[in-house]
Write a protein that holds these residues in place. Structure first.
Motif, PDB file in Angstrom:
ATOM      1  N   GLU A  58      57.969 -11.759 -30.984  1.00 49.00           N
ATOM      2  CA  GLU A  58      57.396 -11.681 -29.651  1.00 49.00           C
ATOM      3  C   GLU A  58      58.672 -11.391 -28.632  1.00 49.00           C
ATOM      4  O   GLU A  58      58.335 -10.711 -27.761  1.00 49.00           O
ATOM      5  CB  GLU A  58      56.838 -13.158 -29.177  1.00 49.00           C
ATOM      6  N   GLY A  59      59.857 -11.812 -28.923  1.00 46.82           N
ATOM      7  CA  GLY A  59      60.909 -11.543 -27.999  1.00 46.82           C
ATOM      8  C   GLY A  59      61.092 -10.013 -28.018  1.00 46.82           C
ATOM      9  O   GLY A  59      61.652  -9.326 -27.011  1.00 46.82           O
ATOM     10  N   ILE A  60      61.207  -9.622 -29.268  1.00 45.25           N
ATOM     11  CA  ILE A  60      61.623  -8.187 -29.498  1.00 45.25           C
ATOM     12  C   ILE A  60      60.551  -7.131 -28.809  1.00 45.25           C
ATOM     13  O   ILE A  60      60.955  -6.061 -28.221  1.00 45.25           O
ATOM     14  CB  ILE A  60      61.833  -7.928 -31.251  1.00 45.25           C
ATOM     15  N   ARG A  61      59.188  -7.700 -29.111  1.00 46.23           N
ATOM     16  CA  ARG A  61      58.165  -6.741 -28.297  1.00 46.23           C
ATOM     17  C   ARG A  61      58.125  -6.803 -26.807  1.00 46.23           C
ATOM     18  O   ARG A  61      58.039  -6.077 -26.262  1.00 46.23           O
ATOM     19  CB  ARG A  61      56.894  -7.501 -28.675  1.00 46.23           C
ATOM     20  N   ALA A  62      58.919  -8.153 -26.283  1.00 50.22           N
ATOM     21  CA  ALA A  62      59.080  -8.243 -24.839  1.00 50.22           C
ATOM     22  C   ALA A  62      59.977  -7.204 -24.563  1.00 50.22           C
ATOM     23  O   ALA A  62      59.994  -6.464 -23.452  1.00 50.22           O
ATOM     24  CB  ALA A  62      59.325  -9.577 -24.476  1.00 50.22           C
ATOM     25  N   ASP A 106      64.400 -18.114 -20.384  1.00 50.15           N
ATOM     26  CA  ASP A 106      64.088 -19.416 -20.914  1.00 50.15           C
ATOM     27  C   ASP A 106      63.719 -19.450 -22.396  1.00 50.15           C
ATOM     28  O   ASP A 106      62.487 -18.897 -22.650  1.00 50.15           O
ATOM     29  CB  ASP A 106      63.103 -19.998 -19.971  1.00 50.15           C
ATOM     30  N   ALA A 107      64.488 -20.046 -23.204  1.00 50.09           N
ATOM     31  CA  ALA A 107      64.088 -20.226 -24.454  1.00 50.09           C
ATOM     32  C   ALA A 107      62.743 -20.803 -24.860  1.00 50.09           C
ATOM     33  O   ALA A 107      62.488 -20.471 -25.999  1.00 50.09           O
ATOM     34  CB  ALA A 107      65.197 -20.979 -25.433  1.00 50.09           C
ATOM     35  N   ARG A 108      62.254 -21.535 -23.910  1.00 45.27           N
ATOM     36  CA  ARG A 108      60.827 -21.932 -24.274  1.00 45.27           C
ATOM     37  C   ARG A 108      59.849 -20.958 -24.314  1.00 45.27           C
ATOM     38  O   ARG A 108      58.666 -21.159 -24.315  1.00 45.27           O
ATOM     39  CB  ARG A 108      60.681 -23.177 -23.233  1.00 45.27           C
ATOM     40  N   LEU A 109      60.251 -19.705 -23.831  1.00 43.46           N
ATOM     41  CA  LEU A 109      59.345 -18.653 -23.877  1.00 43.46           C
ATOM     42  C   LEU A 109      59.618 -17.694 -24.939  1.00 43.46           C
ATOM     43  O   LEU A 109      58.832 -16.580 -24.835  1.00 43.46           O
ATOM     44  CB  LEU A 109      59.574 -17.590 -22.604  1.00 43.46           C
ATOM     45  N   SER A 110      60.123 -18.133 -25.865  1.00 43.68           N
ATOM     46  CA  SER A 110      60.460 -17.310 -27.067  1.00 43.68           C
ATOM     47  C   SER A 110      59.464 -16.682 -27.929  1.00 43.68           C
ATOM     48  O   SER A 110      59.801 -15.745 -28.576  1.00 43.68           O
ATOM     49  CB  SER A 110      61.558 -18.092 -28.021  1.00 43.68           C
ATOM     50  N   PHE A 111      58.323 -17.265 -27.623  1.00 38.04           N
ATOM     51  CA  PHE A 111      57.083 -16.946 -28.683  1.00 38.04           C
ATOM     52  C   PHE A 111      56.088 -16.357 -27.563  1.00 38.04           C
ATOM     53  O   PHE A 111      54.993 -16.511 -27.996  1.00 38.04           O
ATOM     54  CB  PHE A 111      56.714 -17.940 -29.344  1.00 38.04           C
ATOM     55  N   ASP A 112      56.336 -16.077 -26.441  1.00 35.57           N
ATOM     56  CA  ASP A 112      55.495 -15.680 -25.303  1.00 35.57           C
ATOM     57  C   ASP A 112      56.089 -14.250 -24.761  1.00 35.57           C
ATOM     58  O   ASP A 112      56.769 -14.204 -23.879  1.00 35.57           O
ATOM     59  CB  ASP A 112      55.246 -16.834 -24.413  1.00 35.57           C
ATOM     60  N   THR A 113      55.371 -13.139 -25.338  1.00 34.56           N
ATOM     61  CA  THR A 113      55.673 -11.833 -25.070  1.00 34.56           C
ATOM     62  C   THR A 113      55.506 -11.929 -23.488  1.00 34.56           C
ATOM     63  O   THR A 113      56.517 -11.158 -22.553  1.00 34.56           O
ATOM     64  CB  THR A 113      55.163 -10.748 -25.738  1.00 34.56           C
ATOM     65  N   GLU A 114      54.360 -11.974 -22.947  1.00 41.18           N
ATOM     66  CA  GLU A 114      54.051 -11.737 -21.332  1.00 41.18           C
ATOM     67  C   GLU A 114      54.802 -12.489 -20.467  1.00 41.18           C
ATOM     68  O   GLU A 114      55.266 -11.946 -19.591  1.00 41.18           O
ATOM     69  CB  GLU A 114      52.656 -12.198 -21.414  1.00 41.18           C
ATOM     70  N   ALA A 146      64.530  -4.358 -36.313  1.00 45.13           N
ATOM     71  CA  ALA A 146      63.530  -4.309 -35.619  1.00 45.13           C
ATOM     72  C   ALA A 146      63.912  -4.366 -34.103  1.00 45.13           C
ATOM     73  O   ALA A 146      63.257  -3.489 -33.231  1.00 45.13           O
ATOM     74  CB  ALA A 146      62.665  -5.754 -35.674  1.00 45.13           C
ATOM     75  N   CYS A 147      65.074  -4.684 -33.687  1.00 48.47           N
ATOM     76  CA  CYS A 147      65.664  -4.656 -32.125  1.00 48.47           C
ATOM     77  C   CYS A 147      66.135  -3.090 -32.276  1.00 48.47           C
ATOM     78  O   CYS A 147      65.598  -2.580 -31.187  1.00 48.47           O
ATOM     79  CB  CYS A 147      66.868  -5.588 -32.232  1.00 48.47           C
ATOM     80  N   LEU A 155      72.001  -7.673 -18.235  1.00 49.88           N
ATOM     81  CA  LEU A 155      71.053  -7.518 -19.283  1.00 49.88           C
ATOM     82  C   LEU A 155      70.149  -8.932 -19.636  1.00 49.88           C
ATOM     83  O   LEU A 155      71.011 -10.156 -19.343  1.00 49.88           O
ATOM     84  CB  LEU A 155      72.186  -7.459 -20.791  1.00 49.88           C
ATOM     85  N   PHE A 156      69.270  -9.091 -20.024  1.00 50.82           N
ATOM     86  CA  PHE A 156      68.370 -10.072 -20.020  1.00 50.82           C
ATOM     87  C   PHE A 156      68.396 -10.422 -21.486  1.00 50.82           C
ATOM     88  O   PHE A 156      67.720  -9.840 -22.424  1.00 50.82           O
ATOM     89  CB  PHE A 156      66.889  -9.696 -19.427  1.00 50.82           C
ATOM     90  N   LYS A 157      68.728 -11.728 -21.608  1.00 49.63           N
ATOM     91  CA  LYS A 157      69.072 -12.268 -22.976  1.00 49.63           C
ATOM     92  C   LYS A 157      67.658 -12.996 -23.391  1.00 49.63           C
ATOM     93  O   LYS A 157      67.154 -13.838 -22.833  1.00 49.63           O
ATOM     94  CB  LYS A 157      70.125 -13.410 -23.033  1.00 49.63           C
ATOM     95  N   VAL A 158      67.197 -12.301 -24.630  1.00 49.12           N
ATOM     96  CA  VAL A 158      65.861 -12.701 -25.249  1.00 49.12           C
ATOM     97  C   VAL A 158      66.043 -13.311 -26.504  1.00 49.12           C
ATOM     98  O   VAL A 158      66.737 -12.248 -27.347  1.00 49.12           O
ATOM     99  CB  VAL A 158      64.710 -11.805 -25.174  1.00 49.12           C
ATOM    100  N   ALA A 159      65.521 -14.077 -26.736  1.00 45.65           N
ATOM    101  CA  ALA A 159      65.666 -14.735 -28.359  1.00 45.65           C
ATOM    102  C   ALA A 159      64.997 -13.583 -29.290  1.00 45.65           C
ATOM    103  O   ALA A 159      63.858 -12.878 -29.115  1.00 45.65           O
ATOM    104  CB  ALA A 159      64.876 -16.080 -28.781  1.00 45.65           C
ATOM    105  N   SER A 160      65.610 -13.489 -30.480  1.00 48.58           N
ATOM    106  CA  SER A 160      65.146 -12.347 -31.428  1.00 48.58           C
ATOM    107  C   SER A 160      64.110 -12.773 -32.357  1.00 48.58           C
ATOM    108  O   SER A 160      63.928 -12.528 -33.562  1.00 48.58           O
ATOM    109  CB  SER A 160      66.459 -11.816 -32.307  1.00 48.58           C
ATOM    110  N   THR A 161      62.970 -13.193 -31.571  1.00 44.85           N
ATOM    111  CA  THR A 161      61.843 -13.417 -32.525  1.00 44.85           C
ATOM    112  C   THR A 161      60.939 -12.145 -32.502  1.00 44.85           C
ATOM    113  O   THR A 161      61.245 -11.165 -31.738  1.00 44.85           O
ATOM    114  CB  THR A 161      60.865 -14.706 -31.759  1.00 44.85           C
TER     115      THR A 161
END
Length: 319
Positions: A139-143, A98-106, A167-168, A131-137
């Motif tokens: 926070e997303g990179i850390r997740a 969910d893109a709405r989680l893009s700034f929430d690592t946990e 960073a990725c 593959l789990f798609k995560v936005a490249s913020t």
């Protein structure tokens, strides 16, 4: 061989669609989905059964909590489509967080873990086939870094800058998706031009730079060009690790003939004089701040995916 067949000899071709029939027709190795594609596909009559099952599942798991019902419904729908796609492609499917989680690592980590469990429940090993798609913020990179350590592999999407790509790679993610066409869109609007020659396309140049940097410094992260606006962008990236391509452009490639030269070459890149760089959080955020295109397109992409997720939620609620 037609151009699509030639491309497959040097690049892994991925179908950018949720339409099973298109995937079967062009026989890609992998497939990618996102909320926009699932929203379109879920409205088609022959996929209604998948949406009905997801809505039923969500009501059973979420109970009286509307947010929980919606979350379980959306996750089940993503897994339903993913499972069907994996019956067609031999490789992996990319499933969007969910893109709405893009700034929430946990929250991103928890959502990916939940999706992984749903895949296991339908008999699919997420470590091998998803593959789990995560936005490249940041926070997303850390997740993604932590998910990779758990054996859950990630596709870092909405990637527009070299800083994001570096960073990725340093985080050890499995794959990145630089958005070629959206980069082109920004530069056309910013410079008030109708287009660029294929070899000077800003999106093509961005992916070429990332590809060469990765190969020169031995990163194993896969580069998958995405979001193409025309055939020339694809042809200019022949030899890239992966390319994810919409059905219309796959059809154009299949109908085209003539020699397809390799444009990106890992062996040549390994001998290039390209200095190594690194980004901590402060350097990453400053690099993004200095790159108006990347900042604007990342924010826009998150908003658009979030909007399509809400549309999909509303559609499924009516079933």
């Amino acid at each position: 061989m037609n151009t699509l067949e030639q491309l497959k000899t040097m690049t892994t071709v991925v179908a950018d669609t949720g339409d099973f029939e298109s995937i079967a027709e062009y026989q890609p190795q992998d497939a990618t989905t996102n909320p926009s594609l699932l929203f379109k596909a879920a409205q088609l009559p022959h996929y209604r059964e998948l949406a009905v099952d997801a809505a039923t599942f969500g009501k059973a798991r979420g109970g009286d909590d509307p947010q929980a019902r919606s979350r379980w419904t959306m996750d089940r729908l993503a897994v339903n489509f993913g499972k069907q796609i994996l019956e067609i492609v031999p490789g992996r499917v990319s499933t969007e967080i969910d893109a709405r989680l893009s700034f929430d690592t946990e929250a991103t980590i928890l959502r990916a873990q939940g999706l992984a469990e749903l895949y296991r429940q339908v008999g699919i090993d997420p470590a091998a086939r998803v593959l789990f798609k995560v936005a490249s913020t940041w926070e997303g990179i850390r997740a993604a870094e932590r998910l990779e350590a758990q054996g859950l592999h990630c596709n870092l999407t909405l990637l527009f800058s070299f800083a994001q790509a570096v960073a990725c790679a340093e985080a050890g993610v499995t794959l990145i998706s630089p958005f070629v066409g959206r980069i082109l869109d920004w530069y056309k609007a910013a410079n008030k031009v109708d287009g660029y020659p294929a070899e000077a396309d800003p999106g093509v140049l961005s992916v070429t730079k990332i590809f060469n940097y990765y190969k020169r410094h031995g990163y194993r992260t896969v580069v998958m060009g995405a979001s193409f606006r025309n055939l020339d962008e694809i042809l200019q990236l022949a030899g890239c690790d992966y390319l994810t391509i919409a059905p219309q452009l796959l059809g154009e490639l299949a109908a085209r003939h003539g020699d397809l030269p390799r444009k990106l070459d890992a062996d040549q890149a390994r001998s290039m004089d390209i200095p190594k760089v690194s980004y901590d959080e402060r350097a990453f955020r400053w690099a993004m701040n200095e790159d108006a295109m990347a900042t604007e397109k990342l924010a826009e992409g998150i908003r658009l995916f979030a909007a399509d997720t809400r549309k999909l939620e509303q559609f499924v609620e009516t079933i």
